[in-house]
Design an enzyme around this catalytic site. Sequence first.
Site, PDB file in Angstrom:
ATOM      1  CD  GLU A  76      -2.898   1.118   2.376  1.00  0.00           C
ATOM      2  OE1 GLU A  76      -3.242   0.017   2.831  1.00  0.00           O
ATOM      3  OE2 GLU A  76      -3.324   2.202   2.811  1.00  0.00           O
TER       4      GLU A  76
ATOM      5  CE  LYS B 120      -6.081  -1.318   5.530  1.00  0.00           C
ATOM      6  NZ  LYS B 120      -5.232  -0.467   4.702  1.00  0.00           N
TER       7      LYS B 120
ATOM      8  CG  ASP C 199       1.307 -16.740  11.398  1.00  0.00           C
ATOM      9  OD1 ASP C 199       0.537 -16.060  10.707  1.00  0.00           O
ATOM     10  OD2 ASP C 199       1.061 -17.902  11.763  1.00  0.00           O
TER      11      ASP C 199
ATOM     12  CG  HIS D 274      -3.910   7.612   0.203  1.00  0.00           C
ATOM     13  ND1 HIS D 274      -4.897   6.697   0.449  1.00  0.00           N
ATOM     14  CD2 HIS D 274      -2.961   7.376   1.136  1.00  0.00           C
ATOM     15  CE1 HIS D 274      -4.554   5.951   1.471  1.00  0.00           C
ATOM     16  NE2 HIS D 274      -3.387   6.350   1.908  1.00  0.00           N
TER      17      HIS D 274
HETATM   18  C1  MEV Z   1      -5.666   3.369   5.229  1.00  0.00           C
HETATM   19  O1  MEV Z   1      -4.979   2.208   4.797  1.00  0.00           O
HETATM   20  C2  MEV Z   1      -5.609   3.474   6.732  1.00  0.00           C
HETATM   21  C3  MEV Z   1      -6.441   4.609   7.332  1.00  0.00           C
HETATM   22  O2  MEV Z   1      -7.783   4.521   6.859  1.00  0.00           O
HETATM   23  C4  MEV Z   1      -6.378   4.456   8.811  1.00  0.00           C
HETATM   24  C5  MEV Z   1      -7.315   5.367   9.573  1.00  0.00           C
HETATM   25  O3  MEV Z   1      -8.348   5.771   9.045  1.00  0.00           O
HETATM   26  O4  MEV Z   1      -6.979   5.646  10.747  1.00  0.00           O
HETATM   27  C6  MEV Z   1      -5.916   5.951   6.890  1.00  0.00           C
END
Ligand code: MEV
Length: 439
Positions: A82, A277, A293, A390
């Site tokens: 990513e 995430k 792992d 991004h």
């Molecule tokens: C994107 O891979 C991760 C984010 O969405 C995490 C977040 O919103 O805190 C930017």
Amino acid sequence: MIKGFSKLSKLQKLQAIAGQYFEDPEAAVKEISSFWLPDEHKQQILDGFSENTISNYILPFGVAPNFLIDGRTYCIPMVIEESSVVAAVSNAAKFWHDKGGFHTRILGTVKVGQVHFMWQGNYETLYKLMPEIKERLIKDAAHITCNMEQRGGGVLDIDLLDFTDQEAEYFQLRVKFETCDSMGANFINSVLESFADSLVAFVLEYEDIPESYKDIKIIMSILSNYTPECLVEARVSCPVAELNCAKDIDPQQFAWKFEKAVRIAHIDPYRATTHNKGIFNGVDAVILATANDFRAIEACGHTFASRDGQYRSLSYCKVENDIFHFWIHLPLAIGTIGGLTSLHPLARRSMQLLGNPTARQLMGIIASVGLAQNFAAVRSLITTGIQKGHMKMHLTNILHQLEVPASLQDVAVEHFKDKTVSYSAVRAFLETAGPSTSM
Ligand code: MEV
């Protein structure tokens, strides 16, 4: 149905698959096999990790330098597909470097295994026998545990749990382990299987257990990936006045907004999932680079995030006496010796890059990267938004994909500075701006 597929050579497997699934089998074989390593020995090592391999799936291997953790500066290896993650982590590392860096604390290193079994007898009978059962189990498994004990690890405790209120006859041995610098999965599973055999033998052989209770059925013996007591804390803090994070927001406002953003991730599982995430963007990248792992780490982390019955943020934020505190608690059952860590040539290099850390040190490093990633993400979200960064990376990827010459790439970057990036917008721009590309 392809018969005897596993017996075919690698090339034969690839050809068989290509003939069946690709429009141009020859081109597919050529492209897929172009990722085979020229060094046969290295290739054999990789092929040995899995089955039916037809090629290597390559991911970017990046580094995040200037990471000050517990007074030592690290350059952290990260494997991730990513865009923006490595840049964001590096940026956060730089930001905290001048403020004392990251501080970590191991809160526990206990790993867990279970023997699940069905038995018609009652809990009290077995519970009273537990001292004798434990002795027998430990004695019978001594040949498996002796090496680990010499390294300072081994079996810590064995508990008998009664689940008969939920499932008739269902009991469990829950076993705690210390596995030092190894992840310990093989060790734990071997010990558990030995415990299961010994438990059955004990029940059969023990005279005071009546004949009607001799029938004990082992369902399974396996480690648990939920290790809430294999836990690390990583923390950063600084005076609020030093939070000069973005042009349009003063440090007080920033701290207030940041604290609220983390609070929201404790209240709302929808936000918590995305918040966590982001943490795992950083965590998984180091886990992969060190060949640990990542499925185990994710499974455990998400269970831990739900430990009070609701899924919540793994990180915490507090502003107290004008000091901004941001920290994370993360269960990380990892290893730095054995397993793929020392077999995968790049994982070995990752470990060297990190100064060959102990498992405890690596836990601290990984938790710090998770916290840095979370800091960077929340900082972007409450200031500029994440799309700006991004989109820049997205544009670079599109330009590479379209094989745009370097000189024209610079023009495109300048052009899209204040515009929304999309595949079609870039194509439209290139049609008007540049010489024909290989689109
Ligand atoms: C994107 O891979 C991760 C984010 O969405 C995490 C977040 O919103 O805190 C930017």
